[in-house]
Scaffold this active site. Sequence first.
Site, PDB file in Angstrom:
ATOM      1  CB  CYS A  75      -0.934   0.097   1.199  1.00 54.56           C
ATOM      2  SG  CYS A  75      -2.102  -1.250   1.307  1.00 54.56           S
ATOM      3  CD1 TRP A 106       0.404  -6.344  -2.853  1.00 53.25           C
ATOM      4  CD2 TRP A 106       0.257  -6.804  -0.677  1.00 53.25           C
ATOM      5  NE1 TRP A 106       0.862  -7.630  -2.658  1.00 53.25           N
ATOM      6  CE2 TRP A 106       0.780  -7.937  -1.338  1.00 53.25           C
ATOM      7  CE3 TRP A 106       0.073  -6.866   0.703  1.00 53.25           C
ATOM      8  CZ2 TRP A 106       1.124  -9.108  -0.667  1.00 53.25           C
ATOM      9  CZ3 TRP A 106       0.406  -8.034   1.384  1.00 53.25           C
ATOM     10  CH2 TRP A 106       0.935  -9.139   0.686  1.00 53.25           C
ATOM     11  N   GLY A 161      -0.866  -0.731   6.358  1.00 50.52           N
ATOM     12  CA  GLY A 161      -0.536  -1.532   7.542  1.00 50.52           C
ATOM     13  C   GLY A 161      -1.656  -2.515   7.815  1.00 50.52           C
ATOM     14  CG  HIS A 173      20.596 -36.269  -2.395  1.00 50.59           C
ATOM     15  ND1 HIS A 173      21.040 -37.480  -1.919  1.00 50.59           N
ATOM     16  CD2 HIS A 173      21.706 -35.510  -2.580  1.00 50.59           C
ATOM     17  CE1 HIS A 173      22.359 -37.455  -1.791  1.00 50.59           C
ATOM     18  NE2 HIS A 173      22.791 -36.263  -2.194  1.00 50.59           N
ATOM     19  CE  LYS A 198      11.883  -2.557  -5.005  1.00 45.35           C
ATOM     20  NZ  LYS A 198      12.623  -3.566  -5.771  1.00 45.35           N
TER      21      LYS A 198
HETATM   22  O1  M6R Z   1      13.182  -4.465   1.028  1.00 43.24           O
HETATM   23  P1  M6R Z   1      13.666  -5.844   1.377  1.00 43.24           P
HETATM   24  O2  M6R Z   1      15.004  -6.136   0.828  1.00 43.24           O
HETATM   25  O3  M6R Z   1      13.592  -6.130   2.848  1.00 43.24           O
HETATM   26  O4  M6R Z   1      12.638  -6.812   0.670  1.00 43.24           O
HETATM   27  C1  M6R Z   1      12.720  -8.191   0.836  1.00 43.24           C
HETATM   28  C2  M6R Z   1      11.947  -8.938  -0.222  1.00 43.24           C
HETATM   29  O5  M6R Z   1      10.573  -8.634  -0.138  1.00 43.24           O
HETATM   30  C3  M6R Z   1      12.443  -8.584  -1.609  1.00 43.24           C
HETATM   31  O6  M6R Z   1      13.808  -8.828  -1.703  1.00 43.24           O
HETATM   32  C4  M6R Z   1      11.727  -9.411  -2.690  1.00 43.24           C
HETATM   33  O7  M6R Z   1      11.988 -10.772  -2.516  1.00 43.24           O
HETATM   34  C5  M6R Z   1      12.198  -8.942  -4.056  1.00 43.24           C
HETATM   35  N1  M6R Z   1      11.502  -7.745  -4.425  1.00 43.24           N
HETATM   36  C6  M6R Z   1      12.034  -9.971  -5.103  1.00 43.24           C
HETATM   37  O8  M6R Z   1      12.611  -9.549  -6.302  1.00 43.24           O
END
Ligand code: M6R
Length: 598
Positions: free
Chosen positions: A2, A71, A98, A494, A593
């Site tokens: 969001c 979102w 949130g 495996h 994101k």
């Molecule tokens: O902002 P962050 O690095 O904490 O985000 C973690 C994940 O949500 C983020 O890396 C996500 O897996 C990627 N956007 C995928 O490409």
Amino acid sequence: MCGIVGYIGNRQALPILVESLKRLEYRGYDSAGVSVIDRELFNSKAAGRITELEKRLPDAPGRMGIAHTRWATHGRPSDRNAHPFTDCSGRISLVHNGIIENHRELRAGLESRGHRFTSETDTETVVHLVEENYKGDLRAAVSETVRHLRGSLALAVVHLSEPDRIVVARDESPLVIGLGQDENFVASDLPALLKYTRRVIYLQNREVAVIRRDGVGLESFEGEPVERDIATVDWSPEDTEKGGYQHFMLKEIYEQPRAILESLIGRIPGLELDIGGIDKEDFDSVKIVACGTSFHAGLVGKYVLEQLTGLPVIVEAASEYRYSANTRYSPLMVLVSQSGESADTLQAAREARRRGSRTLAITNVVGSSITREVDSVLYTRAGPEIGVAATKTFTSQLIALYLLGMAMGKHRGTLLPSQLQELIDGLRKLPRDVQSVLDNRGAIKLTAEWMAQARDVFFIGRNVHYPTALEGALKLKEISYIHAEGLPAGELKHGPNALLTAETPVVAIAIRDHTYDKMLSNIGEVSARSAPVIAIGLENDRELKKASDLTLYVPEVRPVLSPVPVITTLQLLAYHVALIRGCEIDKPRNLAKSVTVE
Ligand code: M6R
């Protein structure tokens, strides 16, 4: 997770709100909505992307307003679950990022007192509570309301009777106030503000602010006045434009040479990391905690730190860390987060401090929440990343982890000066190595055409290339929707071998390092089961070419640094596969994101 924005000033609010909202669409794109106040409260919302909202928007006048891109967490994406929400009188409007954890009990109480709900969301309870608490002062009503909420929130609220202010509040979800000339802004994240201002105030947890045209006032949830310095952001508005590229993801892949360079500037040869001396402290082990792509960077970091410092390193998914029964603290805890806002990583940071660890965050966003939860911060300098799929921030995280390993190895004496110098030379050459991968993307495009028909793809590697394989698989699955799995190459036999057929391509990363011979054997095993092999190896590797069906080359680099050019290849491969399949590359379905809920 969001995005919220707000504007108050002398210009027409609607175009500014919509423009700012579009710059936050990477935070969620299930629905969008806007409220503008003139003599009336105008409200409009629509399920789907912001373009759907735009189709419905009349030319509503008004010099202040709030907007939201969603979102979904509570209630499916639909018009009626879209923000903003209004109270029963239709005079108060509110947007929220949130989760309100106690929304059920709050809603039951509100309904029993006669409030009418129009949505299935947790957020709608908040606007009705503000309504109940309103006694002619919106700030007081919001302050009273937030005291009754459990969970995470960033709120922006307006009232038709108080058209000179937006009241905002923050607890756990990010909120930034942008300061202009006779106008002020608020947003979940900087990209929404950069076109208008670079002077910002980061609201912190349990704070409320009143934003007027000509000023901003902050106080704590408890009503104590708060003084906060104004920060100046050094990202430019162009950083958040596509700059001629078809997608942000492609632009950000191409920005990697610069991002790597920026992350190195001023830090070598003296390895001055400015992390409060953490690199010079004596730890007996390290734990790295992160989510998603940052977790994969952490896994590469394990091999790097173990090799350079001799210390044992454990890597844990942030969402699992807090449940671990092993509550013995790990002396050094490294939290990796591009956004600095992932709720799972923030909770892990708090838990780590509670357990007595020294904490270091590796993040890309100055002023982000994680920077306030840790002892020290090592910034990646990748610039804003808008594409939901992380690319340049992953490689910048690797640079930060290399630098950390080198600085700790230097202090611990586990690296000879000659080894250190080789690594420094290798790091300095990396921007050129990555550029060379980018300059030769013809072969990657051809490979993508071939891979675009696949239903399942496996990625295999050993040592530092096991996590590179995981990240390559994540990139492919999240933007092309092809099922992809990353595996340690030795694990195929495996179990997963059972899935290999002539229709399941296997991407094998085989750099000439100490795992190379074993990788060749694994490639042979894959071929023997008729699965096509796409190998990624070093230039001029004839043996590898012979062993595989297709070969993609990266320049000769030191093995420990090779994940950087290899992942660049895999990012481009995923990008071109998704392009061929006609996928929404910058905004993959069901994703956002930054994930600010646990
Ligand atoms: O902002 P962050 O690095 O904490 O985000 C973690 C994940 O949500 C983020 O890396 C996500 O897996 C990627 N956007 C995928 O490409």
